[in-house]
Design a protein around this motif. Structure first.
Motif, PDB file in Angstrom:
ATOM      1  N   TRP A  31     -22.460  19.249  30.265  1.00 36.61           N
ATOM      2  CA  TRP A  31     -21.820  18.576  31.561  1.00 36.61           C
ATOM      3  C   TRP A  31     -22.144  16.870  31.377  1.00 36.61           C
ATOM      4  CZ3 TRP A  31     -26.656  20.573  32.170  1.00 36.61           C
ATOM      5  CH2 TRP A  31     -28.049  20.583  32.205  1.00 36.61           C
ATOM      6  N   TRP A  32     -21.956  16.568  29.692  1.00 33.64           N
ATOM      7  CA  TRP A  32     -21.963  14.478  29.811  1.00 33.64           C
ATOM      8  C   TRP A  32     -20.747  14.987  30.050  1.00 33.64           C
ATOM      9  CZ3 TRP A  32     -25.941  15.570  25.624  1.00 33.64           C
ATOM     10  CH2 TRP A  32     -26.889  15.416  25.875  1.00 33.64           C
ATOM     11  N   GLU A  37     -22.100   8.620  28.903  1.00 30.98           N
ATOM     12  CA  GLU A  37     -22.549   9.852  28.603  1.00 30.98           C
ATOM     13  C   GLU A  37     -21.448  10.638  27.666  1.00 30.98           C
ATOM     14  OE1 GLU A  37     -24.526  12.054  32.821  1.00 30.98           O
ATOM     15  OE2 GLU A  37     -22.072  12.409  32.445  1.00 30.98           O
ATOM     16  N   GLY A  63     -23.244  16.640  37.990  1.00 33.51           N
ATOM     17  CA  GLY A  63     -24.334  15.791  37.711  1.00 33.51           C
ATOM     18  C   GLY A  63     -25.259  16.813  38.062  1.00 33.51           C
ATOM     19  N   GLY A  64     -26.028  16.747  37.024  1.00 33.18           N
ATOM     20  CA  GLY A  64     -27.268  17.842  37.960  1.00 33.18           C
ATOM     21  C   GLY A  64     -26.896  19.221  36.563  1.00 33.18           C
ATOM     22  N   LEU A  88     -31.505  22.384  31.547  1.00 33.12           N
ATOM     23  CA  LEU A  88     -32.805  21.968  31.309  1.00 33.12           C
ATOM     24  C   LEU A  88     -34.065  22.729  32.606  1.00 33.12           C
ATOM     25  CD1 LEU A  88     -31.403  19.462  34.275  1.00 33.12           C
ATOM     26  CD2 LEU A  88     -32.501  18.887  32.047  1.00 33.12           C
ATOM     27  N   HIS A 139     -35.695  11.940  30.904  1.00 36.97           N
ATOM     28  CA  HIS A 139     -34.806  11.225  31.548  1.00 36.97           C
ATOM     29  C   HIS A 139     -36.376  11.699  32.588  1.00 36.97           C
ATOM     30  CE1 HIS A 139     -30.979  10.367  30.757  1.00 36.97           C
ATOM     31  NE2 HIS A 139     -30.976  11.262  30.287  1.00 36.97           N
ATOM     32  N   TRP A 246     -21.793  10.558  41.283  1.00 37.26           N
ATOM     33  CA  TRP A 246     -23.151   9.382  40.508  1.00 37.26           C
ATOM     34  C   TRP A 246     -22.703   8.096  39.738  1.00 37.26           C
ATOM     35  CZ3 TRP A 246     -24.611   8.287  35.824  1.00 37.26           C
ATOM     36  CH2 TRP A 246     -24.125   9.130  35.170  1.00 37.26           C
ATOM     37  N   TRP A 266     -30.157   7.982  33.310  1.00 34.76           N
ATOM     38  CA  TRP A 266     -28.964   8.558  33.182  1.00 34.76           C
ATOM     39  C   TRP A 266     -27.862   7.512  33.554  1.00 34.76           C
ATOM     40  CZ3 TRP A 266     -31.983  12.033  35.244  1.00 34.76           C
ATOM     41  CH2 TRP A 266     -30.981  12.841  36.789  1.00 34.76           C
ATOM     42  N   ASN A 297     -37.150  15.161  33.530  1.00 37.14           N
ATOM     43  CA  ASN A 297     -36.020  16.156  33.447  1.00 37.14           C
ATOM     44  C   ASN A 297     -35.823  15.896  31.634  1.00 37.14           C
ATOM     45  OD1 ASN A 297     -34.485  14.160  34.515  1.00 37.14           O
ATOM     46  ND2 ASN A 297     -33.145  15.400  33.693  1.00 37.14           N
ATOM     47  N   ASP A 299     -32.561  16.643  28.741  1.00 40.46           N
ATOM     48  CA  ASP A 299     -32.142  17.373  28.511  1.00 40.46           C
ATOM     49  C   ASP A 299     -33.017  18.840  27.234  1.00 40.46           C
ATOM     50  OD1 ASP A 299     -30.236  16.672  30.084  1.00 40.46           O
ATOM     51  OD2 ASP A 299     -30.112  14.519  29.866  1.00 40.46           O
ATOM     52  N   LYS A 334     -27.864   7.067  25.503  1.00 47.06           N
ATOM     53  CA  LYS A 334     -28.067   7.528  27.760  1.00 47.06           C
ATOM     54  C   LYS A 334     -28.306   6.713  28.066  1.00 47.06           C
ATOM     55  CE  LYS A 334     -27.266  11.898  28.823  1.00 47.06           C
ATOM     56  NZ  LYS A 334     -27.496  11.330  30.061  1.00 47.06           N
ATOM     57  N   HIS A 374     -33.875  18.267  39.258  1.00 46.63           N
ATOM     58  CA  HIS A 374     -33.461  18.479  37.820  1.00 46.63           C
ATOM     59  C   HIS A 374     -34.135  20.029  37.007  1.00 46.63           C
ATOM     60  CE1 HIS A 374     -29.950  15.456  37.870  1.00 46.63           C
ATOM     61  NE2 HIS A 374     -31.606  15.389  39.016  1.00 46.63           N
TER      62      HIS A 374
HETATM   63  C1  BGC Z   1     -29.180  15.039  32.696  1.00 40.39           C
HETATM   64  C2  BGC Z   1     -28.596  13.993  32.636  1.00 40.39           C
HETATM   65  C3  BGC Z   1     -27.360  13.777  33.133  1.00 40.39           C
HETATM   66  C4  BGC Z   1     -27.266  13.527  34.484  1.00 40.39           C
HETATM   67  C5  BGC Z   1     -25.798  13.587  35.544  1.00 40.39           C
HETATM   68  C6  BGC Z   1     -28.809  15.381  34.935  1.00 40.39           C
HETATM   69  O1  BGC Z   1     -29.751  16.917  34.771  1.00 40.39           O
HETATM   70  O2  BGC Z   1     -30.351  15.524  32.764  1.00 40.39           O
HETATM   71  O3  BGC Z   1     -28.841  14.658  30.985  1.00 40.39           O
HETATM   72  O4  BGC Z   1     -27.113  12.435  32.510  1.00 40.39           O
HETATM   73  O5  BGC Z   1     -27.718  14.949  34.982  1.00 40.39           O
HETATM   74  O6  BGC Z   1     -25.110  14.819  34.456  1.00 40.39           O
END
Ligand code: BGC
Length: 415
Positions: A31-32, A37, A63-64, A88, A139, A246, A266, A297, A299, A334, A374
């Protein structure tokens, strides 16, 4: 014979038209999708390309990662799991439990992962002695990002306590600015809640509520106070916050439309992607009252079983991810910090250096906790139950008293 040939040709055509992965490709679900990202992802793509491994991109915005996890479930149910999936905490444990993940022990042993990956990450990467995922980064969610010029123009220093923060927000509001940039999506509300709960109740309270899921902590006056603080934050976002992504909230801070954003690191990727410099254009500091703590959290890439053995391209991906040079290059872009403890902080900017130092200090002083928002404090069912209550309260459906009661019930039902 003719028919057979025809079938083979159609299957090949279908594979091309659906973009299905070829033998030496990795298909990566992630989801980057924001600018920062995507820039970080390019580091990984480039690394693999250098090794002759093709990349089949499967981005799922959101996100998330909630939307990505929904798509993943559908793919696995259809018998078509992607090769590698950004994932995650508890979600990794869940898929490992279903025996869906490949065994990475051979690569891990050859490369000594056990010696360099900290226990807090191993808790989500190793199941019953088996490595099931490759940690990319760490993160943390208890950060504030601020526009330096906006703060300077209003005589505001980085707030250290909740009271300082309230004063700073009120000063920005009085100056006619949007004090807090926020996107009204459940996972973003919950990201702020991580930090607010930590700040309001301290580390023992955070652990009791979000990790031990203790009904007394969840239903306490301290939790009510945390919800009251969320209401203060809600009162100081702009009118168009609802549903905003976000990274668009980050852009408001970058452009000087808003003073602060409370978001995981992020967000730093967005500042860097916009050519901004920490300490000059923007400030990063821990959420007021959480200077000693880190709610983290990580990744990871979980590699789905494609047959009996780990695919060569999967092993290559895992190995590329854990290499010290990749851990530095990727995380510099990142906004996160390395998942290995032996990577130098030399290439990192001041926020990255601080992130690495904070993480090490929090780990050794017992102040490192998994992020609820997360997926590193409790399983997805509980996380989603907390999301629902936090968001309903944020949007004014519940007052703080009701939110506390709803929280206790929702968490109990979700377990
Ligand atoms: C991830 C990040 C990501 C963020 C927003 C988080 O859950 O760990 O890598 O950038 O969500 O998308």
């Amino acid at each position: 014979m003719k028919l057979n040939k025809y079938l083979k040709a159609s299957v090949a055509a279908l594979a091309i038209s659906t973009g299905a992965a070829q033998a030496a490709d990795v298909e990566v679900l992630h989801w980057w999708t924001s600018g920062g990202e995507a820039a970080a992802l390019n580091v990984l793509k480039g690394d693999l390309e250098g090794q002759g491994i093709g990349w089949q991109d499967m981005p799922v915005a959101g996100g998330g990662g909630e939307a990505a996890m929904t798509v993943l479930r559908a793919r696995v149910t259809a018998g078509n799991a992607p090769t590698a999936v950004q994932m995650l905490g508890f979600d990794i444990l869940d898929w490992a439990d279903q025996d869906a993940l490949a065994d990475l022990n051979e690569t891990a042993a050859k490369e000594g992962w056990d010696d360099v990956v900290p226990d807090a990450l191993k808790a989500f990467a190793k199941v019953d002695g088996k490595w099931v995922s490759a940690p990319v980064n760490v993160h943390s969610t208890n950060w504030v990002w601020a526009n330096k010029a906006v703060l300077d123009a209003n005589g505001i220093a980085a707030p250290e306590t909740w009271e300082d923060f309230v004063a700073a927000v009120e000063a920005l509001s009085a100056a006619g600015l949007t004090p807090i940039a926020h996107g009204g999506q459940a996972w973003q509300d919950a990201t702020i809640f991580d930090a607010v709960v930590m700040s309001t109740g301290g580390p023992d309270f955070y652990k009791s509520a979000f990790i031990d899921l203790d009904a007394e902590a969840l239903g306490s006056d301290t939790m009510k106070e945390a919800f009251d603080r969320m209401a203060f934050i809600r009162a100081n976002v702009d009118d168009n916050f609802s549903g905003r992504d976000w990274n668009l909230a980050t852009a408001m801070v970058i452009n000087g439309e808003a003073g602060f954003q409370m978001m995981g690191d992020w967000a730093k990727g967005e500042f860097l992607n916009a050519g901004k410099v920490p300490g000059e254009d923007f400030l990063c500091f821990r959420f007021p009252g959480t200077q000693e703590q880190v709610t983290f959290n990580a990744d990871q890439f979980a590699l789905f079983k494609q047959g009996d053995a780990v695919g060569a391209e999967q092993a290559a991906l895992a190995s590329a991810i854990l290499s010290p040079s990749f851990q530095s290059a990727f995380n510099v872009v990142k906004g996160s910090v390395p998942a290995r403890t032996d990577v130098s902080d030399e290439a990192f900017d001041d926020c990255g250096k601080k992130g690495m130092a904070d993480l090490a200090a929090a780990a050794s002083s017992g102040n490192l906790f998994g992020s609820m928002a997360h997926g590193h404090a409790a399983p997805a069912s509980v996380k989603n139950a907390i999301y629902d209550v936090v968001t309903a309260h944020f949007n004014g459906e519940y007052d703080s008293e009701t939110a506390v009661d709803e929280l206790v019930t929702a968490v109990e039902i979700a377990q």
